[in-house]
Enzyme design. Structure first.
Site, PDB file in Angstrom:
ATOM      1  N   GLU A 142       0.844  -1.029   0.074  1.00  0.00           N
ATOM      2  CA  GLU A 142      -0.084   0.113  -0.328  1.00  0.00           C
ATOM      3  C   GLU A 142       0.864   1.057   0.689  1.00  0.00           C
ATOM      4  OE1 GLU A 142      -2.933  -0.003   3.208  1.00  0.00           O
ATOM      5  OE2 GLU A 142      -3.024  -2.097   2.887  1.00  0.00           O
ATOM      6  N   LYS A 158       1.687   4.574   1.416  1.00  0.00           N
ATOM      7  CA  LYS A 158       2.068   4.321   3.381  1.00  0.00           C
ATOM      8  C   LYS A 158       2.029   7.028   2.531  1.00  0.00           C
ATOM      9  CE  LYS A 158       5.518   4.293   6.632  1.00  0.00           C
ATOM     10  NZ  LYS A 158       4.886   6.365   8.192  1.00  0.00           N
ATOM     11  N   ASP A 200       1.329  10.241   4.524  1.00  0.00           N
ATOM     12  CA  ASP A 200       2.044  10.945   5.270  1.00  0.00           C
ATOM     13  C   ASP A 200       1.427  11.431   5.748  1.00  0.00           C
ATOM     14  OD1 ASP A 200       4.442  12.022   6.593  1.00  0.00           O
ATOM     15  OD2 ASP A 200       4.983  12.952   5.166  1.00  0.00           O
ATOM     16  N   TYR A 223      -6.804   1.658   6.630  1.00  0.00           N
ATOM     17  CA  TYR A 223      -6.416   0.409   5.870  1.00  0.00           C
ATOM     18  C   TYR A 223      -6.295  -0.775   7.096  1.00  0.00           C
ATOM     19  CZ  TYR A 223      -2.767   3.295   8.895  1.00  0.00           C
ATOM     20  OH  TYR A 223      -2.109   3.666   9.516  1.00  0.00           O
ATOM     21  N   LYS A 259      10.774   2.960   3.188  1.00  0.00           N
ATOM     22  CA  LYS A 259      10.585   4.613   2.736  1.00  0.00           C
ATOM     23  C   LYS A 259      11.274   4.914   1.907  1.00  0.00           C
ATOM     24  CE  LYS A 259       9.819   6.927   6.481  1.00  0.00           C
ATOM     25  NZ  LYS A 259       9.145   7.784   7.255  1.00  0.00           N
ATOM     26  N   CYS A 268      22.279  45.232  12.038  1.00  0.00           N
ATOM     27  CA  CYS A 268      20.801  44.695  11.305  1.00  0.00           C
ATOM     28  C   CYS A 268      21.214  44.867   9.951  1.00  0.00           C
ATOM     29  CB  CYS A 268      19.756  44.937  12.461  1.00  0.00           C
ATOM     30  SG  CYS A 268      18.333  44.764  11.191  1.00  0.00           S
ATOM     31  N   CYS A 295      18.765  47.705   8.988  1.00  0.00           N
ATOM     32  CA  CYS A 295      18.954  49.036  10.038  1.00  0.00           C
ATOM     33  C   CYS A 295      20.197  49.744  10.211  1.00  0.00           C
ATOM     34  CB  CYS A 295      17.595  49.131  11.021  1.00  0.00           C
ATOM     35  SG  CYS A 295      18.006  48.446  12.443  1.00  0.00           S
ATOM     36  N   CYS A 308      17.165  41.718  15.727  1.00  0.00           N
ATOM     37  CA  CYS A 308      17.714  42.909  16.103  1.00  0.00           C
ATOM     38  C   CYS A 308      17.158  43.623  17.001  1.00  0.00           C
ATOM     39  CB  CYS A 308      17.495  43.660  14.059  1.00  0.00           C
ATOM     40  SG  CYS A 308      17.209  45.204  14.428  1.00  0.00           S
ATOM     41  N   CYS A 350      13.065  49.312  13.392  1.00  0.00           N
ATOM     42  CA  CYS A 350      14.479  48.872  12.830  1.00  0.00           C
ATOM     43  C   CYS A 350      12.933  48.237  11.413  1.00  0.00           C
ATOM     44  CB  CYS A 350      14.302  47.352  12.633  1.00  0.00           C
ATOM     45  SG  CYS A 350      15.557  46.549  11.329  1.00  0.00           S
TER      46      CYS A 350
HETATM   47  S1  IVH Z   1      -0.518   0.128   8.641  1.00  0.00           S
HETATM   48  C1  IVH Z   1       0.500  -1.744  12.801  1.00  0.00           C
HETATM   49  N1  IVH Z   1      -0.690   0.917   6.411  1.00  0.00           N
HETATM   50  O1  IVH Z   1       2.826   5.089   9.067  1.00  0.00           O
HETATM   51  C2  IVH Z   1       0.935  -0.290  12.118  1.00  0.00           C
HETATM   52  N2  IVH Z   1       0.413   1.933   8.502  1.00  0.00           N
HETATM   53  O2  IVH Z   1       5.098   4.410  10.677  1.00  0.00           O
HETATM   54  C3  IVH Z   1       0.038  -0.683  11.197  1.00  0.00           C
HETATM   55  N3  IVH Z   1       0.341   4.722   7.216  1.00  0.00           N
HETATM   56  O3  IVH Z   1       1.871   4.359  12.108  1.00  0.00           O
HETATM   57  C4  IVH Z   1      -0.266   0.120  10.667  1.00  0.00           C
HETATM   58  N4  IVH Z   1       0.157   4.490   6.050  1.00  0.00           N
HETATM   59  O4  IVH Z   1       0.272   5.859  10.953  1.00  0.00           O
HETATM   60  C5  IVH Z   1      -0.637   1.269   7.655  1.00  0.00           C
HETATM   61  N5  IVH Z   1      -0.883   1.951   3.987  1.00  0.00           N
HETATM   62  C6  IVH Z   1      -0.917   2.143   5.725  1.00  0.00           C
HETATM   63  C7  IVH Z   1      -0.078   3.424   5.845  1.00  0.00           C
HETATM   64  C8  IVH Z   1       0.048   3.266   7.719  1.00  0.00           C
HETATM   65  C9  IVH Z   1       0.318   5.189   6.627  1.00  0.00           C
HETATM   66  C10 IVH Z   1       1.286   5.209   8.930  1.00  0.00           C
HETATM   67  C11 IVH Z   1       0.813   4.866  10.256  1.00  0.00           C
HETATM   68  C12 IVH Z   1       1.273   3.975  10.527  1.00  0.00           C
HETATM   69  C13 IVH Z   1       2.802   4.396  10.301  1.00  0.00           C
HETATM   70  C14 IVH Z   1       4.078   3.729  10.876  1.00  0.00           C
END
Ligand code: IVH
Length: 666
Positions: free
Chosen positions: A115, A117, A119, A224, A312, A406, A409, A425, A430
């Site tokens: 999946e 991830k 942010d 998720y 990552k 500064c 000024c 400053c 200023c």
């Molecule tokens: S599964 C046991 N799936 O990433 C934790 N996490 O760095 C299982 N996150 O705390 C998490 N997208 O907040 C999962 N598709 C995804 C995610 C995801 C973002 C976040 C989540 C987790 C953090 C870990």
């Protein structure tokens, strides 16, 4: 019930029904049928009727349920199962090792569910009988905070499921890129510090007690996972996502079931390139063993599951040359080093500047002018200089020295506190500070002086026509005409705008003064509570902390701000120019509460504190902040504070909202 009241009740019932229908369209189906404006109109009408006829107030009304509430505090809630985090990897080697570890522990074929991830910020949501019952933030993983009302305002998270089941789900809330850009633009215009990235902006939004911000900022969600999936006959992560979608949740649709780790790596490489095509931030992929029985077999450590890993993306880096450096002065006088670079494209945008933060950072990394440097964007919009490529030095590089004066000024510079790294400053007038202060003052949220833009402000300050924000009210038309690109007509218009701004309500003035941490909303609360500039200037900690949304730290900042001699002079000049005049007292419409003293505690359901205060005053009563023997009534809402104990101790009469309205309308 009179005939008139009956009509009102019918209208209220009708409005509640339509609003509920539109809420369903908006939150569950994510397919609104009317514009936000039309919706707001219906909602406001209902709110108004309910305020005027509190006898018809009901807990089931959408104003009570979906209405973005202003919370008093965050309640702590225990998680049903700890919210774990994930192990991280950044390269192919580590991901092979992950796959080997799994193969060693299970000897049968399996799949990876991969999946994106997201942010953002993680959440848990519990549903009872298919209805959203509670939302919980991650907190420390074991105990989180109650964010139910925030989740009610979040897109993609249904309040009602397609089935009446009990279930707990987990996912991520996020701020879309375009919203993020807009939020930061507005913050910048208003002189507020910008959010470094959408994740911080989301976290900031969820930390606010006023949950309307969640909706206004269009916070979205992806779900998720399901807690205890075996209860629902779910056999794999892929099935889990399908099931979540069928229940009405928004899931992130780029997930894939893959058989080999090489395919996983390919998919990761694809997204390393494509990540900026999305309207939300992702910082990698999450690789999960798809089969739930195998997940169980692999188990978890105290920190993270063994069946999943975060794969990552590397932070994006580029090499460029640091061409020159300038020191920039902010509104509070902090002087920051800004590096000017040979432009390069990084993470989808052209980068010309980098923030070097402070002289300590420059010395630590040994950064010199004309150095070849590696810059990086790691989740922040402003790129950072990671390191200098010393091998490429030619000897012609020049060391960077902190400014002795500064840069704007020429005034004295120094540290505000001995442990502070930043240099400031110290000159209160200023021009850089004055310019920024004026920009805030004339901005739309504040005094909204049309025509008084950045270029004009620059000229006014540079020609020493203004030394502080109050001076703007002492400028003459002739002075304006003498400025570049300023004709007679525009000068006249601007004079008119400046004059008009004197009529602005008190909260606009407060928002424009640049009081630390006081934004538009707090300014409104303060203005509502005091309704006179004098009272605000002289307010002490106690007067301030009784106001909704003002904690000790903010109150201390406000008191300190108004005790500054320069600010005192500015206020005096503003008052002499007739700016910040007192706002009319609530018009006396009756004498039902004449001479009575009220204290309010707890969360009120029908009106905000300031509205209740107005009601009391409109009938000749008064509100005070602390309970004493002189208090006649304690109006007590939900989750009252220590004032309730005090009132009991002193035998002060305690009433609820309904009883209050009875008194008011007797
Ligand atoms: S599964 C046991 N799936 O990433 C934790 N996490 O760095 C299982 N996150 O705390 C998490 N997208 O907040 C999962 N598709 C995804 C995610 C995801 C973002 C976040 C989540 C987790 C953090 C870990």
């Amino acid at each position: 019930m009179t005939q008139g009241e009956k009509k009102v009740k019918e209208r209220i019932d009708y409005l509640r029904k339509v609003i509920e229908k539109h809420d369903y369209n908006y939150y569950v189906l994510a397919s609104p049928k009317i514009s936000d404006q039309e919706y707001d109109q219906l909602y406001k009408e209902l709110e108004k009727l309910e305020q005027e006829y509190p006898q018809f107030l009901s807990k089931d009304s959408p104003t009570q349920k979906v209405g973005a509430k202003v919370l008093r505090e965050f309640k702590r809630v225990e998680h049903s199962q700890p919210m774990l985090s994930l192990d991280n990897t950044y390269n192919e080697e580590d991901i092979y090792a992950f796959s080997e570890r799994i193969k060693k522990n299970i000897d049968q074929p399996f799949h990876y569910c991969v999946e994106l991830k997201i942010d953002g910020v993680s959440f848990a949501a519990r549903y009872l009988n298919g209805k959203l019952d509670r939302g919980i933030s991650r907190g420390n993983g074991v105990i989180g905070e109650d964010i139910t009302e925030h989740l009610r305002q979040t897109k993609g998270l249904p309040k009602e499921l397609s089935q009446e089941i009990d279930i707990e789900v987990r996912g991520e809330v996020y701020m879309p890129e375009d919203v993020f850009a807009h939020v930061n633009k507005v913050r910048e215009e208003n002189g507020l510090e910008i959010f470094a990235n959408p994740r911080n902006a989301t976290a900031g939004t969820f930390r606010q007690l006023n949950t309307i911000e969640v909706r206004k900022r269009g916070i979205g969600s992806f779900t998720y996972s399901v807690v205890e999936p075996e209860k629902y006959g779910i056999k794999s992560q892929t099935q889990m996502l399908e099931r979540l979608q069928a229940l009405g949740f928004t899931i992130e649709n780029h997930y894939k079931s893959l058989e080999s780790i090489d395919d996983v790596i390919d998919y990761w490489l694809t997204w390393t390139e494509k990540r900026h095509e999305l309207n939300f931030d992702i910082d990698g992929l999450v690789v999960k063993v798809d089969e739930l029985d195998l997940q169980k077999e692999l188990g978890s450590t105290a920190h993270s599951p063994r069946w999943a890993i975060a794969f990552k993306f590397p932070a994006e880096q580029k090499e460029t040359t640091l061409e020159s450096l300038t020191w920039s002065v902010g509104r509070t006088g902090v002087i920051t080093p800004v590096a000017h670079l040979t432009p390069v494209i990084l993470a989808g945008t052209t980068v010309k500047n980098a923030n070097l933060h402070n002289i300590d950072n420059i010395r630590e990394k040994d950064i010199k002018i004309k150095d070849k440097v590696i810059i990086e964007k790691a989740g922040e919009i402003i790129p950072q200089v990671v390191r200098v490529i010393k091998e490429k030095r030619t000897g012609s590089e020049k060391a960077i020295e902190p400014p002795e004066e500064c840069p704007v000024c020429g005034g004295e510079v120094g540290k505000a506190k001995s442990d502070e790294v930043a240099i400031r400053c110290l000159n209160p007038v200023c021009p850089a500070k004055v310019k920024r202060a004026l920009q805030t003052f004339s901005s739309r949220e504040a005094m909204n002086i049309e025509g008084l833009g950045e270029k004009l402000i620059d000229q006014l300050v540079e020609r020493e026509m203004v030394e502080d924000i109050a001076d703007i009210y002492y400028i003459s038309e002739e002075q304006l005409i003498s400025l570049e690109r300023m004709g007679q007509k525009s000068a006249k218009n601007l004079m008119g705008e400046i004059e008009k701004s004197k009529q602005k309500e008190l909260h606009h003035l407060l928002a424009g003064l640049g009081i630390p941490n006081v934004g538009k909303k707090t300014a409104k609360e303060i203005a509502n509570a005091f309704r006179s500039l004098d009272k605000i200037v002289n307010a002490n900690m106690d007067d301030l902390t009784v106001i909704e949304g003002i904690g000790e730290e903010m109150a201390r900042g406000i008191v300190r701000f108004f005790s500054n001699e320069r600010i005192k002079t500015i206020i005096k000049k503003l008052k002499e120019a007739d700016v910040g005049r007192s706002e009319e007292k609530e018009e006396l419409t009756g004498t039902n509460l004449k001479g009575l003293k009220f204290v309010i505690t707890g969360e009120l359901q029908s009106l905000t504190r300031s509205e209740i205060k107005k009601k009391i005053e409109s009938q000749g009563g008064k509100t005070t902040s602390a309970v004493s023997r002189k208090t006649d009534y304690l109006l007590c809402g939900k989750n009252p504070g220590s004032k309730l104990d005090k009132a009991k101790q002193l035998n002060v009469k305690i009433i609820n909202e309904q009883e209050f309205f009875n008194l008011l309308n007797r």
